[in-house]
Design an enzyme around this catalytic site. Structure first.
Site, mmCIF file in Angstrom:
data_model
loop_
_atom_site.group_PDB
_atom_site.id
_atom_site.type_symbol
_atom_site.label_atom_id
_atom_site.label_comp_id
_atom_site.label_asym_id
_atom_site.label_seq_id
_atom_site.Cartn_x
_atom_site.Cartn_y
_atom_site.Cartn_z
ATOM 1 N N LYS A 103 0.850 -1.197 0.000
ATOM 2 C CA LYS A 103 0.000 0.000 0.000
ATOM 3 C C LYS A 103 0.881 1.241 0.000
ATOM 4 O O LYS A 103 1.480 1.581 1.020
ATOM 5 C CB LYS A 103 -0.924 -0.008 1.217
ATOM 6 C CG LYS A 103 -1.890 -1.191 1.236
ATOM 7 C CD LYS A 103 -2.766 -1.197 2.473
ATOM 8 C CE LYS A 103 -3.744 -2.359 2.435
ATOM 9 N NZ LYS A 103 -4.661 -2.387 3.604
ATOM 10 N N SER A 134 -7.405 -4.564 6.622
ATOM 11 C CA SER A 134 -6.827 -5.884 6.936
ATOM 12 C C SER A 134 -5.532 -5.760 7.737
ATOM 13 O O SER A 134 -4.451 -5.786 7.161
ATOM 14 C CB SER A 134 -6.557 -6.635 5.631
ATOM 15 O OG SER A 134 -5.874 -5.795 4.698
ATOM 16 N N ALA A 136 -2.547 -7.182 9.662
ATOM 17 C CA ALA A 136 -1.885 -8.488 9.641
ATOM 18 C C ALA A 136 -2.106 -9.235 10.956
ATOM 19 O O ALA A 136 -2.276 -10.461 10.973
ATOM 20 C CB ALA A 136 -0.389 -8.306 9.389
ATOM 21 N N LYS A 187 -5.132 6.552 2.322
ATOM 22 C CA LYS A 187 -5.685 6.408 3.673
ATOM 23 C C LYS A 187 -4.595 6.461 4.729
ATOM 24 O O LYS A 187 -4.848 6.840 5.883
ATOM 25 C CB LYS A 187 -6.506 5.124 3.780
ATOM 26 C CG LYS A 187 -5.761 3.827 3.421
ATOM 27 C CD LYS A 187 -5.083 3.188 4.594
ATOM 28 C CE LYS A 187 -4.321 1.948 4.162
ATOM 29 N NZ LYS A 187 -3.645 1.295 5.306
ATOM 30 N N ASP A 240 -10.951 0.615 4.514
ATOM 31 C CA ASP A 240 -9.556 0.679 4.939
ATOM 32 C C ASP A 240 -9.266 1.976 5.683
ATOM 33 O O ASP A 240 -8.453 2.020 6.610
ATOM 34 C CB ASP A 240 -8.640 0.544 3.719
ATOM 35 C CG ASP A 240 -7.301 -0.088 4.067
ATOM 36 O OD1 ASP A 240 -7.066 -0.389 5.243
ATOM 37 O OD2 ASP A 240 -6.485 -0.288 3.150
ATOM 38 N N ARG A 251 0.419 1.609 12.232
ATOM 39 C CA ARG A 251 1.683 2.323 12.469
ATOM 40 C C ARG A 251 1.536 3.810 12.140
ATOM 41 O O ARG A 251 2.143 4.660 12.782
ATOM 42 C CB ARG A 251 2.792 1.705 11.616
ATOM 43 C CG ARG A 251 3.092 0.268 11.943
ATOM 44 C CD ARG A 251 4.313 -0.229 11.194
ATOM 45 N NE ARG A 251 4.114 -0.268 9.760
ATOM 46 C CZ ARG A 251 3.689 -1.327 9.088
ATOM 47 N NH1 ARG A 251 3.363 -2.433 9.737
ATOM 48 N NH2 ARG A 251 3.583 -1.295 7.774
ATOM 49 N N VAL A 275 7.935 0.631 9.091
ATOM 50 C CA VAL A 275 7.690 1.546 7.985
ATOM 51 C C VAL A 275 6.359 2.274 8.181
ATOM 52 O O VAL A 275 5.319 1.647 8.417
ATOM 53 C CB VAL A 275 7.679 0.792 6.643
ATOM 54 C CG1 VAL A 275 7.354 1.741 5.498
ATOM 55 C CG2 VAL A 275 9.030 0.125 6.411
ATOM 56 N N GLU A 277 4.101 4.149 6.009
ATOM 57 C CA GLU A 277 3.906 4.407 4.589
ATOM 58 C C GLU A 277 3.307 5.782 4.321
ATOM 59 O O GLU A 277 3.572 6.401 3.294
ATOM 60 C CB GLU A 277 3.021 3.328 3.964
ATOM 61 C CG GLU A 277 3.673 1.953 3.837
ATOM 62 C CD GLU A 277 4.660 1.865 2.684
ATOM 63 O OE1 GLU A 277 4.951 2.901 2.044
ATOM 64 O OE2 GLU A 277 5.151 0.747 2.425
#
Length: 336
Positions: A103, A134, A136, A187, A240, A251, A275, A277
């Protein structure tokens, strides 16, 4: 089906477990041989603590094994996707299907992840984007989750749907890979913004305002770049956005909270230790919005805080005191 998952982070590992559950022969690739060896010995990924890795999951560090797969899943961070695709390219065949679960938007080029894959692999394989709300950590624990497999080629989207879908992981298909990938990247910027709001002590009203108006921004840019407006109200878009802006698994939200509490962007990302993003996407989206002439005030303010150190309280005032607007953007021209 034989599947190779390239990227042994939490998300790649969770998807590898899903594929194993569905009876596929699965290899999980790590670029770090030492990490691969540790996971083989412990049968656990520290990023999914407490989730056992089944013995049938092959953990490897040789990317040449990609040649044996029918389905190749790219699960690296966005900054590593191009290099990973370049390394995998010599072993790919036209009959393989590539799945991007990364993503983000590539820095400098502003390309979507499927575009990066197609460039580096010579566009010889069909590329499907799998995205949606989603975490993890939850997928690894087999908690009910829904995602979207997007590709202009219906057969390829359905192949990915069939490969991943089971009683705890529901997959829808969509032809709109542009909208799905843009939703996935944008997002994260909004989750940073919501985290900053949380860190400053603002509460539910503020978060609802940010999320709803940010979705209008995402849809404006997405449509301008070729996405379908309906996509942004679906799982890959609003779904999402909700999960990333509201969960401590995120994160991006955690980094935003630290920034809202007074830390710099660099300090916050270092403390999160993984990370973020949204930090990279904020620069790309600022450039895309300027290039396309799309008004994105929330994304712009997040960019100003992240890259120019602008005080968050200053941008709140700027956003709240913008000129008066009609909400839909259509003006007072409604049908009778």
């Amino acid at each position: 089906m034989k599947a190779m998952v390239l990227g042994s982070g939490g998300w790649g590992t969770a998807l590898a477990l899903l594929l194993c559950d569905n009876g596929h022969a699965v290899s999980l690739w790590s670029h770090n041989p030492e990490k691969a060896e540790a996971m083989r010995k412990t049968r656990e990924n520290p990023l999914l603590s407490g989730v056992p890795l089944p013995e049938e999951l092959e953990i490897v560090s040789d990317i040449a094994l990609t040649a044996e797969a029918d389905l190749v899943v790219f699960a690296t961070p966005s900054f590593a996707l191009r290099e990973t695709a370049r390394r995998a390219a010599p072993y790919l065949r036209p009959e393989q299907t590539l799945v991007s679960v990364t993503k983000g938007i590539e820095r400098d080029t502003n390309l979507r992840m499927s575009e990066v894959l197609r460039q580096e692999t010579g566009d010889i394989c069909k590329v499907v984007s799998l995205s949606g709300p989603s975490h993890a950590e939850e997928v690894g624990r087999r908690l009910p989750t829904g995602c979207v497999a997007a590709c202009p080629d219906e057969k390829s989207a359905c192949l990915v749907q069939d490969a991943f879908m089971n009683g705890v992981f529901r997959v829808y298909t969509s032809p709109d890979i542009v909208g799905v990938e843009l939703s996935a990247a944008l997002k994260n910027i909004i989750a940073l913004g919501c985290g900053i709001s949380d860190g400053m002590g603002y509460q539910d009203n503020t978060k609802a305002l940010i999320m709803t108006r940010a979705m209008a921004e995402i849809a404006r840019l997405g449509e301008k770049l070729g996405g379908d407006r309906l996509t942004f109200g679906g799982l890959a878009g609003m779904g999402d956005l909700i999960v990333t802006c509201t969960s401590m698994h995120s994160r991006n939200r955690r980094a935003g909270i630290l920034i809202g509490q007074g830390e710099s962007a660099q300090q916050a990302m270092k403390e999160v230790g993984a990370v973020v993003e949204g930090y990279y996407a904020a620069l790309s989206v600022e450039q895309l919005a300027q290039r396309e002439g799309v008004e994105m005030p929330i994304c712009h303010c997040v960019y100003e805080v992240l890259y120019h150190g602008k005080p968050a309280r200053d941008v709140v005032g700027e956003l709240m005191n913008r000129s008066r607007k009609e909400e839909s953007g259509r003006g007072w021209q409604y049908p009778n």
